[in-house]
Design a protein around this motif. Sequence first.
Motif, PDB file in Angstrom:
ATOM      1  N   SER A 191      40.070  35.706  28.118  1.00 55.31           N
ATOM      2  CA  SER A 191      39.651  34.794  29.032  1.00 55.31           C
ATOM      3  C   SER A 191      40.311  33.578  29.101  1.00 55.31           C
ATOM      4  O   SER A 191      40.748  32.944  28.188  1.00 55.31           O
ATOM      5  CB  SER A 191      38.254  34.623  29.078  1.00 55.31           C
ATOM      6  OG  SER A 191      37.443  35.601  29.098  1.00 55.31           O
ATOM      7  N   LEU A 192      40.785  33.025  30.279  1.00 56.80           N
ATOM      8  CA  LEU A 192      41.397  31.781  30.450  1.00 56.80           C
ATOM      9  C   LEU A 192      41.049  31.178  31.866  1.00 56.80           C
ATOM     10  O   LEU A 192      40.558  31.820  32.767  1.00 56.80           O
ATOM     11  CB  LEU A 192      43.142  32.249  30.413  1.00 56.80           C
ATOM     12  CG  LEU A 192      43.570  33.154  31.758  1.00 56.80           C
ATOM     13  CD1 LEU A 192      45.002  32.529  31.712  1.00 56.80           C
ATOM     14  CD2 LEU A 192      43.534  34.441  31.423  1.00 56.80           C
ATOM     15  N   ALA A 193      41.320  29.898  31.956  1.00 58.05           N
ATOM     16  CA  ALA A 193      41.058  29.208  32.996  1.00 58.05           C
ATOM     17  C   ALA A 193      42.364  28.312  33.368  1.00 58.05           C
ATOM     18  O   ALA A 193      43.275  28.150  32.742  1.00 58.05           O
ATOM     19  CB  ALA A 193      39.990  27.963  32.686  1.00 58.05           C
ATOM     20  N   VAL A 204      39.025  31.336  37.014  1.00 50.63           N
ATOM     21  CA  VAL A 204      39.109  31.672  35.820  1.00 50.63           C
ATOM     22  C   VAL A 204      39.626  33.150  35.853  1.00 50.63           C
ATOM     23  O   VAL A 204      39.169  33.670  36.833  1.00 50.63           O
ATOM     24  CB  VAL A 204      37.522  31.695  35.112  1.00 50.63           C
ATOM     25  CG1 VAL A 204      37.159  30.447  34.874  1.00 50.63           C
ATOM     26  CG2 VAL A 204      36.579  32.329  36.096  1.00 50.63           C
ATOM     27  N   GLY A 205      39.802  33.777  34.738  1.00 45.34           N
ATOM     28  CA  GLY A 205      40.558  35.112  34.806  1.00 45.34           C
ATOM     29  C   GLY A 205      40.695  35.639  33.436  1.00 45.34           C
ATOM     30  O   GLY A 205      40.177  35.080  32.465  1.00 45.34           O
ATOM     31  N   GLN A 206      41.243  36.916  33.477  1.00 41.12           N
ATOM     32  CA  GLN A 206      41.521  37.727  32.250  1.00 41.12           C
ATOM     33  C   GLN A 206      42.831  38.038  32.087  1.00 41.12           C
ATOM     34  O   GLN A 206      43.416  38.499  33.054  1.00 41.12           O
ATOM     35  CB  GLN A 206      40.441  38.706  31.899  1.00 41.12           C
ATOM     36  CG  GLN A 206      39.034  38.198  31.851  1.00 41.12           C
ATOM     37  CD  GLN A 206      38.228  39.419  31.127  1.00 41.12           C
ATOM     38  OE1 GLN A 206      38.189  40.693  31.920  1.00 41.12           O
ATOM     39  NE2 GLN A 206      37.514  39.338  30.039  1.00 41.12           N
ATOM     40  N   MET A 207      43.525  38.196  30.880  1.00 42.50           N
ATOM     41  CA  MET A 207      44.759  38.610  30.752  1.00 42.50           C
ATOM     42  C   MET A 207      44.692  39.411  29.447  1.00 42.50           C
ATOM     43  O   MET A 207      44.386  38.860  28.219  1.00 42.50           O
ATOM     44  CB  MET A 207      45.828  37.830  30.781  1.00 42.50           C
ATOM     45  CG  MET A 207      47.118  38.513  30.592  1.00 42.50           C
ATOM     46  SD  MET A 207      48.362  37.451  30.672  1.00 42.50           S
ATOM     47  CE  MET A 207      50.004  38.415  30.536  1.00 42.50           C
ATOM     48  N   LEU A 244      31.395  31.701  34.323  1.00 39.51           N
ATOM     49  CA  LEU A 244      31.733  32.759  35.160  1.00 39.51           C
ATOM     50  C   LEU A 244      32.549  34.168  34.654  1.00 39.51           C
ATOM     51  O   LEU A 244      32.577  35.041  35.512  1.00 39.51           O
ATOM     52  CB  LEU A 244      32.864  31.882  36.125  1.00 39.51           C
ATOM     53  CG  LEU A 244      32.438  30.847  36.832  1.00 39.51           C
ATOM     54  CD1 LEU A 244      33.612  30.054  37.257  1.00 39.51           C
ATOM     55  CD2 LEU A 244      31.168  31.027  37.769  1.00 39.51           C
ATOM     56  N   VAL A 245      32.691  33.900  33.497  1.00 40.69           N
ATOM     57  CA  VAL A 245      33.377  35.130  32.784  1.00 40.69           C
ATOM     58  C   VAL A 245      32.604  35.812  31.871  1.00 40.69           C
ATOM     59  O   VAL A 245      32.146  37.136  31.680  1.00 40.69           O
ATOM     60  CB  VAL A 245      34.852  34.902  32.462  1.00 40.69           C
ATOM     61  CG1 VAL A 245      35.517  36.175  31.831  1.00 40.69           C
ATOM     62  CG2 VAL A 245      35.619  34.579  33.497  1.00 40.69           C
ATOM     63  N   THR A 246      32.647  35.160  30.471  1.00 37.68           N
ATOM     64  CA  THR A 246      31.982  35.551  29.441  1.00 37.68           C
ATOM     65  C   THR A 246      30.457  36.004  29.494  1.00 37.68           C
ATOM     66  O   THR A 246      30.102  37.177  29.280  1.00 37.68           O
ATOM     67  CB  THR A 246      31.921  34.697  28.326  1.00 37.68           C
ATOM     68  OG1 THR A 246      33.321  34.152  28.140  1.00 37.68           O
ATOM     69  CG2 THR A 246      31.678  35.225  26.890  1.00 37.68           C
ATOM     70  N   GLY A 247      29.735  35.029  30.208  1.00 37.14           N
ATOM     71  CA  GLY A 247      28.352  35.454  30.444  1.00 37.14           C
ATOM     72  C   GLY A 247      27.997  36.661  31.266  1.00 37.14           C
ATOM     73  O   GLY A 247      27.361  37.692  30.676  1.00 37.14           O
TER      74      GLY A 247
END
Length: 258
Positions: free
Chosen positions: A64-66, A57-60, A97-100
């Motif tokens: 957020s994207l998987a 998972v990551g961000q751009m 893993l990201v948003t929370g």
Amino acid sequence: MTLPPLPRLLCGALLSTTVFAAGVQAEDRPQAIQQLEERGVEVMESFQAPGGMTGYVGQMQGRSLAFYLTPDGNHVIVGTLMDKDGNNLSQASIDELVTGPKFENAWSEIEDSHWVREGNRDADTVIYTFTDPNCPYCNRFHQQARPWIEAGKVQLRHIMVGILAEDSLTKAATILGSEDPEKAMHEHQTSFEQGGIEVDRKHVSAAHLEVKANNSLMQELGLQATPSTLYRGEDGKITMVQGLPNPQALERMMGPRP
């Protein structure tokens, strides 16, 4: 060769390391993942995914994207992974893993932002929502929440932003800077179809910087629509609902309808 822009890959295209020019390699990531990093993706966490794949998972650009590395390590799939029952496994991983964690880390900033209270000060449930005074869906959310607010069960805290129209900021600052912001908010919402609150330059002067600070917070959190609503659920985790909540989301957020 010319590489396609990453947003087109979000539809779930299959990428092969053979179609990319060689880049600077990092020792701890497969080459296919490095190619995404070179395109601006911030890789945040990895996890075990179905089918022998490794999930990431990551961000751009605040999104957020998987993405999923195939077992051979040579391909990465970017997009949504669903199981046989139609469950969105990608979103579940992003939420966990990201948003929370992102909203948990920012929770104190959200609490300390510039908001207008609507409802009982001692209500058991406190909900934060980014509200633009020109947003029709914010107005509908206000109407949806009335039964819970009037029953004293929910306190809704409107984080006033000005992003949708030319006079959004001045209207938001008029509400936020008034002597009785809660009353001003109610007057605005009940007269929304007629144009809402009349801009008061004195109030705008008092609160326009606070509205700008809220705009910045919304941008930092990667929220792109109003209403964007955040609350802490019974499990203690922070949940975000972007846009107008459906009836099921509304009850998860506020409890059984009074």
